[in-house]
Write a protein that holds these residues in place. Structure first.
Motif, PDB file in Angstrom:
ATOM      1  N   ILE A 282       0.827  -1.205   0.000  1.00 50.41           N
ATOM      2  CA  ILE A 282       0.000   0.000   0.000  1.00 50.41           C
ATOM      3  C   ILE A 282       0.862   1.258   0.000  1.00 50.41           C
ATOM      4  O   ILE A 282       0.384   2.352  -0.318  1.00 50.41           O
ATOM      5  N   THR A 283       2.148   1.127   0.334  1.00 47.05           N
ATOM      6  CA  THR A 283       3.044   2.276   0.344  1.00 47.05           C
ATOM      7  C   THR A 283       3.818   2.428  -0.962  1.00 47.05           C
ATOM      8  O   THR A 283       4.658   3.326  -1.074  1.00 47.05           O
ATOM      9  N   LEU A 284       3.531   1.593  -1.958  1.00 49.41           N
ATOM     10  CA  LEU A 284       4.231   1.673  -3.244  1.00 49.41           C
ATOM     11  C   LEU A 284       3.778   2.902  -4.031  1.00 49.41           C
ATOM     12  O   LEU A 284       2.721   3.477  -3.762  1.00 49.41           O
ATOM     13  N   PRO A 285       4.543   3.304  -5.042  1.00 52.91           N
ATOM     14  CA  PRO A 285       4.116   4.410  -5.913  1.00 52.91           C
ATOM     15  C   PRO A 285       2.793   4.089  -6.617  1.00 52.91           C
ATOM     16  O   PRO A 285       2.430   2.926  -6.789  1.00 52.91           O
ATOM     17  N   ARG A 286       2.108   5.123  -7.054  1.00 49.66           N
ATOM     18  CA  ARG A 286       0.771   4.957  -7.607  1.00 49.66           C
ATOM     19  C   ARG A 286       0.725   4.100  -8.862  1.00 49.66           C
ATOM     20  O   ARG A 286      -0.310   3.523  -9.172  1.00 49.66           O
ATOM     21  N   PHE A 287       1.840   4.029  -9.595  1.00 52.09           N
ATOM     22  CA  PHE A 287       1.837   3.251 -10.834  1.00 52.09           C
ATOM     23  C   PHE A 287       2.045   1.756 -10.596  1.00 52.09           C
ATOM     24  O   PHE A 287       1.913   0.947 -11.520  1.00 52.09           O
ATOM     25  N   ALA A 288       2.358   1.341  -9.369  1.00 50.86           N
ATOM     26  CA  ALA A 288       2.658  -0.067  -9.089  1.00 50.86           C
ATOM     27  C   ALA A 288       1.418  -0.936  -9.260  1.00 50.86           C
ATOM     28  O   ALA A 288       0.335  -0.594  -8.777  1.00 50.86           O
ATOM     29  N   ARG A 289       1.561  -2.053  -9.937  1.00 50.53           N
ATOM     30  CA  ARG A 289       0.419  -2.920 -10.222  1.00 50.53           C
ATOM     31  C   ARG A 289      -0.281  -3.427  -8.968  1.00 50.53           C
ATOM     32  O   ARG A 289      -1.520  -3.380  -8.894  1.00 50.53           O
ATOM     33  N   PRO A 290       0.447  -3.925  -7.937  1.00 51.14           N
ATOM     34  CA  PRO A 290      -0.275  -4.398  -6.745  1.00 51.14           C
ATOM     35  C   PRO A 290      -1.123  -3.310  -6.104  1.00 51.14           C
ATOM     36  O   PRO A 290      -2.245  -3.568  -5.666  1.00 51.14           O
ATOM     37  N   LEU A 291      -0.593  -2.089  -6.048  1.00 54.10           N
ATOM     38  CA  LEU A 291      -1.354  -1.011  -5.446  1.00 54.10           C
ATOM     39  C   LEU A 291      -2.593  -0.695  -6.278  1.00 54.10           C
ATOM     40  O   LEU A 291      -3.696  -0.532  -5.745  1.00 54.10           O
ATOM     41  N   ARG A 292      -2.448  -0.631  -7.591  1.00 55.61           N
ATOM     42  CA  ARG A 292      -3.599  -0.331  -8.444  1.00 55.61           C
ATOM     43  C   ARG A 292      -4.658  -1.423  -8.338  1.00 55.61           C
ATOM     44  O   ARG A 292      -5.864  -1.140  -8.296  1.00 55.61           O
ATOM     45  N   GLU A 293      -4.231  -2.691  -8.284  1.00 62.22           N
ATOM     46  CA  GLU A 293      -5.189  -3.793  -8.159  1.00 62.22           C
ATOM     47  C   GLU A 293      -5.930  -3.719  -6.830  1.00 62.22           C
ATOM     48  O   GLU A 293      -7.150  -3.920  -6.765  1.00 62.22           O
ATOM     49  N   ALA A 294      -5.203  -3.426  -5.765  1.00 64.15           N
ATOM     50  CA  ALA A 294      -5.847  -3.328  -4.454  1.00 64.15           C
ATOM     51  C   ALA A 294      -6.894  -2.227  -4.446  1.00 64.15           C
ATOM     52  O   ALA A 294      -8.007  -2.405  -3.920  1.00 64.15           O
ATOM     53  N   TYR A 295      -6.579  -1.087  -5.055  1.00 66.49           N
ATOM     54  CA  TYR A 295      -7.538   0.016  -5.053  1.00 66.49           C
ATOM     55  C   TYR A 295      -8.742  -0.252  -5.947  1.00 66.49           C
ATOM     56  O   TYR A 295      -9.817   0.320  -5.730  1.00 66.49           O
ATOM     57  N   GLN A 296      -8.605  -1.103  -6.914  1.00 63.94           N
ATOM     58  CA  GLN A 296      -9.784  -1.517  -7.676  1.00 63.94           C
ATOM     59  C   GLN A 296     -10.770  -2.245  -6.769  1.00 63.94           C
ATOM     60  O   GLN A 296     -11.984  -1.999  -6.816  1.00 63.94           O
ATOM     61  N   HIS A 297     -10.256  -3.124  -5.921  1.00 62.80           N
ATOM     62  CA  HIS A 297     -11.115  -3.842  -4.966  1.00 62.80           C
ATOM     63  C   HIS A 297     -11.682  -2.884  -3.916  1.00 62.80           C
ATOM     64  O   HIS A 297     -12.860  -2.992  -3.534  1.00 62.80           O
ATOM     65  N   ILE A 298     -10.850  -1.971  -3.437  1.00 62.59           N
ATOM     66  CA  ILE A 298     -11.313  -1.015  -2.423  1.00 62.59           C
ATOM     67  C   ILE A 298     -12.405  -0.129  -2.998  1.00 62.59           C
ATOM     68  O   ILE A 298     -13.440   0.109  -2.350  1.00 62.59           O
ATOM     69  N   ASP A 299     -12.193   0.352  -4.207  1.00 60.67           N
ATOM     70  CA  ASP A 299     -13.188   1.219  -4.826  1.00 60.67           C
ATOM     71  C   ASP A 299     -14.522   0.491  -5.009  1.00 60.67           C
ATOM     72  O   ASP A 299     -15.596   1.035  -4.704  1.00 60.67           O
ATOM     73  N   ALA A 300     -14.442  -0.754  -5.478  1.00 63.70           N
ATOM     74  CA  ALA A 300     -15.677  -1.536  -5.674  1.00 63.70           C
ATOM     75  C   ALA A 300     -16.379  -1.815  -4.350  1.00 63.70           C
ATOM     76  O   ALA A 300     -17.606  -1.768  -4.261  1.00 63.70           O
TER      77      ALA A 300
END
Length: 311
Positions: free
Chosen positions: A285-303
């Motif tokens: 969760i502390t990775l840069p915004r372009f990192a794939r794991p972070l983006r995938e996690a936020y897709q789940h959080i947003d949903a």
């Protein structure tokens, strides 16, 4: 996993340090790293008095560039209850606010070993109680809009806090988001009931030795480590818990215990969604915004936030 990718990820393994001796150095390094340039963000620092009136609890409030939701995410940072603070987690919280469109309130709870269990938990509980009892403090009218969020040790604090609030009979949060949380007390590869401790406890971002060091600093009394307020997976009653989104990391020694907690919540009749981010390391969760794991996690959080939004 591709052997080459696995070898590359091992380069990101945590340095082999004695956390019991070097936690102060780690804290300084975290703050230095957090001071790197980040996208502009709006924040407001607040102070909340502890229940006993003995100390202030700092809270940093982050506003998103575009507010898309009325929800307020009450965030508890990771760091093994020993490291981490609102400074070192400022980049992650600014990202969280922007990617969710929510206000994020980050709690700077007291850390072990200076303040062992239950000091940090008490600070988090104090802030949560005040906001749930009077959501106008957070600028909202509906306490169901307050969502507990935590990563690693912060995920542990969020899960434990939900159990505490239920047992007290007061307001309980309607939702919680737990990111690769600590839910069990035993991380010795010889005795742990979880295969991920043995599979990933020595090669990647977080090691079993480090987690055991954190636990010793947080709860010096070994007998108390099995208390559900330390290890929520040990709770005998997980009913009446908030709707839960639980996200784990495939290459994290905490992966199995996090997923076991999600399964236990569901078995007790509490709604829980569990998602594993493939190829991810602990702390993503502390990775840069372009990192794939972070983006995938936020897709789940947003949903999750969209689906569970109060009507």
């Amino acid at each position: 996993m591709n052997p080459l990718l696995r070898a590359v990820l091992r380069l990101f393994a945590a340095p082999r340090i004695d956390m019991r001796q070097d936690y102060a150095k780690v804290r300084r390094l975290q703050r230095q790293l957090a001071a790197r340039p980040i996208p502009r963000f709006r924040s407001l620092d607040r102070q909340i008095m502890s229940a006993d009136g003995e100390h202030q609890i700092p809270v940093r409030v982050f506003s998103p560039k575009e507010r898309r939701r009325e929800d307020v995410l009450l965030f508890f940072h990771g760091g093994g209850w020993v490291t981490g603070d609102i400074e070192s987690y400022t980049p992650a919280c600014a990202t969280m606010a922007d990617l969710t469109g929510c206000v994020v309130a980050s709690v700077d709870y007291r850390l072990a070993p200076e303040h062992p269990f239950p000091a940090g938990l008490e600070d988090c509980a104090r802030v949560a109680r005040l906001l749930l009892e009077d959501p106008q403090r957070a600028g909202i009218s509906d306490p169901r809009r307050i969502v507990l969020v935590g990563d690693s040790a912060g995920g542990n604090l969020a899960a434990v806090l939900s159990l505490m609030l239920r047992d007290e009979g007061g307001p309980v949060p309607s939702r919680q988001i737990l990111l690769y949380p600590v839910t069990h007390w035993d991380h010795d590869p010889e005795t742990s009931p979880f295969a991920s401790v043995r599979r990933h406890g020595s090669e990647y971002r977080l090691t079993d030795t480090e987690v055991q060091d954190y636990m010793e600093l947080y709860v010096p009394d070994r007998e108390r480590r099995q208390d559900p307020l330390v290890a929520p997976l040990m709770a005998t009653d997980l009913s009446a818990q908030p709707e839960t989104l639980l996200i784990t990391a495939e290459l994290d020694l905490l992966c199995d215990e996090g997923e076991a907690f999600g399964a236990a919540l569901a078995e007790a009749g509490s709604h829980a969604e569990v998602h594993r981010v493939d190829g991810a390391l602990h702390g993503f969760i502390t990775l840069p915004r372009f990192a794939r794991p972070l983006r995938e996690a936020y897709q789940h959080i947003d949903a999750f936030l969209e689906r569970t939004s109060p009507t």
